[in-house]
Design an enzyme around this catalytic site. Structure first.
Site, PDB file in Angstrom:
ATOM      1  N   SER A  84      18.762 -76.781  75.919  1.00 27.40           N
ATOM      2  CA  SER A  84      17.745 -76.512  74.906  1.00 27.40           C
ATOM      3  C   SER A  84      16.480 -77.328  75.199  1.00 27.40           C
ATOM      4  O   SER A  84      15.913 -77.195  76.281  1.00 27.40           O
ATOM      5  CB  SER A  84      18.328 -76.786  73.513  1.00 27.40           C
ATOM      6  OG  SER A  84      17.558 -76.182  72.514  1.00 27.40           O
ATOM      7  N   GLU A 174       9.293 -88.569  61.765  1.00 27.41           N
ATOM      8  CA  GLU A 174       7.851 -88.320  61.560  1.00 27.41           C
ATOM      9  C   GLU A 174       7.221 -87.806  62.851  1.00 27.41           C
ATOM     10  O   GLU A 174       6.451 -86.835  62.850  1.00 27.41           O
ATOM     11  CB  GLU A 174       7.153 -89.600  61.098  1.00 27.41           C
ATOM     12  CG  GLU A 174       7.667 -90.160  59.776  1.00 27.41           C
ATOM     13  CD  GLU A 174       7.457 -89.206  58.612  1.00 27.41           C
ATOM     14  OE1 GLU A 174       6.411 -88.529  58.587  1.00 27.41           O
ATOM     15  OE2 GLU A 174       8.356 -89.123  57.745  1.00 27.41           O
ATOM     16  N   HIS A 233      24.316 -70.873  70.875  1.00 31.78           N
ATOM     17  CA  HIS A 233      23.314 -71.701  71.538  1.00 31.78           C
ATOM     18  C   HIS A 233      23.893 -72.993  72.115  1.00 31.78           C
ATOM     19  O   HIS A 233      23.483 -73.432  73.176  1.00 31.78           O
ATOM     20  CB  HIS A 233      22.193 -72.015  70.540  1.00 31.78           C
ATOM     21  CG  HIS A 233      21.092 -72.856  71.097  1.00 31.78           C
ATOM     22  ND1 HIS A 233      20.402 -72.520  72.250  1.00 31.78           N
ATOM     23  CD2 HIS A 233      20.552 -74.034  70.671  1.00 31.78           C
ATOM     24  CE1 HIS A 233      19.478 -73.445  72.505  1.00 31.78           C
ATOM     25  NE2 HIS A 233      19.559 -74.363  71.559  1.00 31.78           N
TER      26      HIS A 233
END
Length: 253
Positions: A84, A174, A233
């Site tokens: 990925s 963040e 996946h």
């Protein structure tokens, strides 16, 4: 940035790169199996696990992290296997610094831009209150409204560390949230990688599509394509024997 590395085995180096929200530990039994024939180095990519934090999460920067770490460990050139997001990092490394990559395995990802399907996971994790004394069960319940799939919640919660005081995420949420548009994409890199490449797709996944093949071959002319049966996946976690049955012969050539 030099990345946190978990090593097993001996022999020719093989580097494992996890996906978004993952860590070196995700490779578990796969790393142990491959360590029978290789020096297997699983890395925490930046803003994940025990590696450093940084605002930039573009693929050239993350590929540079891997290159710096391989050189520091005396592990270049290496076979590189990425899943990925880690597969995109691996492709960026092979295109930018092909001398460092002996061969390449790309697990269920293509060098294309994907829709923003994973941003909700970032928002859900950021929204979990983290008071002192929070239990894993309570954290799971807090995620359930936004992430109904128990398996995905369990995967995300592997990043939440419980101990003295309030739990803490081992993810720079963040920074990851701000970088999602870059993570979803793939840069237009000028290089080409002519070494051996195996691109694996999950039988039940739509991440690697037939219409991607020509573009992949334009960057990786020797690319071969194979399907991990019965998997979505997370090909290496959903069907480890099927994944290894394709990867091990490729690494042994």
């Amino acid at each position: 940035m030099r990345l946190n590395a978990v090593e097993l085995g001996g022999g020719a180096p093989l580097v494992l790169l996890h996906g978004l929200f993952g860590s070196a530990g995700n490779w578990g039994a796969i790393q142990k199996r491959l360590a029978a024939t290789h020096r297997v180095i699983a890395l925490d990519l930046r803003n994940h696990g025990a590696s450093g934090r940084a605002a930039a999460m573009d693929y050239p920067a993350m590929a540079d992290d891997v290159a710096e770490t391989l050189r520091a460990l005396g592990a270049a050139p290496a076979a590189v296997l990425g899943h990925s997001m880690g597969g995109k990092v691996a492709m960026a490394l092979a295109l930018a610094q092909p001398a460092l990559v002996e061969r390449l395995v790309v697990a269920d990802i293509a060098p294309v831009t994907y829709p923003p399907a994973l941003r909700g996971y970032v928002a859900a994790m950021r929204a979990v209150p983290l008071p002192a004394g929070l239990t894993r069960r309570e954290a799971d319940a807090a995620l359930a409204g936004s992430v109904p799939e128990p398996g995905i919640r369990a995967f995300l919660l592997q990043n939440l560390r419980f101990g003295e005081g309030a739990p803490q995420w081992r993810l720079a949420l963040e920074e990851i949230a701000a970088a999602m548009p870059v993570i979803e994409g793939f840069p237009d890199l000028a290089g080409r990688y002519d070494g051996p490449v195996l691109v694996l797709g999950g039988e039940r996944s739509s991440y690697v599509r037939p219409e991607h093949h020509d573009h992949i071959r334009s960057l990786f002319p020797a690319a071969e394509f194979a399907t991990v049966p019965g998997s979505g996946h997370w090909v290496h976690a959903e069907n480890p024997p099927g994944f290894l049955a394709l990867v091990e012969p490729f690494l042994a050539r």
